[in-house]
Enzyme design. Sequence first.
Site, PDB file in Angstrom:
ATOM      1  N   HIS A  78     -34.568   2.957 -62.095  1.00 17.01           N
ATOM      2  CA  HIS A  78     -35.609   2.750 -63.098  1.00 17.01           C
ATOM      3  C   HIS A  78     -36.751   3.693 -62.804  1.00 17.01           C
ATOM      4  CE1 HIS A  78     -38.471   0.746 -65.743  1.00 17.01           C
ATOM      5  NE2 HIS A  78     -37.401   0.260 -66.339  1.00 17.01           N
TER       6      HIS A  78
ATOM      7  N   ASP B 113     -30.530  -4.169 -67.443  1.00 16.41           N
ATOM      8  CA  ASP B 113     -29.310  -3.986 -68.221  1.00 16.41           C
ATOM      9  C   ASP B 113     -28.040  -4.227 -67.421  1.00 16.41           C
ATOM     10  OD1 ASP B 113     -30.480  -3.444 -70.634  1.00 16.41           O
ATOM     11  OD2 ASP B 113     -30.826  -1.352 -70.124  1.00 16.41           O
TER      12      ASP B 113
END
Length: 424
Positions: free
Chosen positions: A302, A359
Amino acid sequence: METAKLELNGETYELPITVGSEGEIGIDIRALRGQTGAITLDSGYGNTGSCTSSITFINGEKGILRYRGYSIEDLAATSSFPEVSYLLIYGRLPTQVELDEFNHKLTYHSLIHEDIKHFFEGYPQKAPPMSVLSTIVASLTAYYPVPDDLAGQEKNIIRLMSKLKTIAAFAYKKSIGQPFMYPRNDLGFAGDFLHMMNAVPTEAYEVPPLFEKTLDLLLILHADHEQNCSTSTVRMVGSSNANLFASISAGIHALSGPLHGGANVAVIDMLERIRADGGNLQKYIGMAKDKNSGFRLMGFGHRVYKNFDPRANVIKTVSDRVLNEMGIDDPLLDIAKELERIALEDDYFVERKLFPNVDFYSGILYRAMGIPTDMFTVMFAIGRLPGWIAQWLEMRNDPKKRIYRPRQIYVGEGLRALPPIEER
Ligand code: CMC
């Protein structure tokens, strides 16, 4: 701390500092070019604050995510998606009366103009649902008047919040060749969406309460994430004073990419691929580490979170329990867990601080609820909508707002003579 000092070509310049409410420091370079002739270069905007904002706070090092000051863990444990949407859009938690009124409005604006249904007929059956969603959202401008003043936007905000799930469910029904199911006013937000997705006119369908609760939680976890790619797109487009529908439509496109919202689809594709390939996890870990393979471990890493993604932690905590209660034994979950275990012990991932993101596990839960893979990113869009709207409003209400217009450092050819075509 008063100013930052910059030395350039033997001159010292003082740059003002802006300190956020959580101590974040921003060097204000708004006057930089005027004073020095220089600009900053930050491709990917990793060090660029495009605005000040009072909506969402993230501390990537500590794994903190808060909407309007409330922790994502607390909101996930006690709130509903409409309540969180209200919080993001209007800046404070609703009273019970306000929440009831908001829920009522969301319910009573969920029908789409009957003519919009013809749009779906024009698409091929296998049209990508994110394209359909984005196009139809852009088209809402043609059906619902766009007021010039911001105060007049309220109705369109409600319309968008309420109709997006109808458009999404209709896109799905079109893709499987089933009749559209109209929204039901006796159902809550998540329940109504599941009804429109799963019901058929020929038999009764009861929305499983566990599915409804799980979907509501997933929507809360996706509701805002400060200046990510799609939100910045919404602000960028809106900064030209383009209307709300146009700005959100652009945000949906930005979200569709596999490095952003499309990652939840890519995770399932990757897990399926690993399973079909005999479950050789080391092979895929090796490929993810090999820069020439073009393969990344989807659902890992991320831009902001460098320790853990608090949203992934919430999902992980509930997913085992929810899957147990649903009676679902998904082999992809076993592969996902093992992949996570191996990656988290591997130096490559440890050194680069690559952890599972939201996700990585959300797709497993969507699958368990019977939501098909190509709708996962659409689910993300429905969840992210209140965040986009809140960010759009904040930008448009800022008296100092200017059109977004970054600069560049040109590295192309210098001025040259234009040769005639026969000499090229
Ligand atoms: N698998 C393997 N290596 C990776 C991965 C990954 N998933 N992510 C980053 N790296 C490596 C990358 O190759 C680079 O290595 P090196 O320093 O040796 O060149 C290093 O880690 C830093 O990566 P980066 O590309 O500079 O990081 P970024 O901040 O630009 O990208 C990211 C962030 C999320 C796009 C990226 O981690 C990625 O592609 N992840 C997979 C896609 C994904 O899961 N996206 C969903 C993000 S969460 C939902 C959302 O908010 O949109």
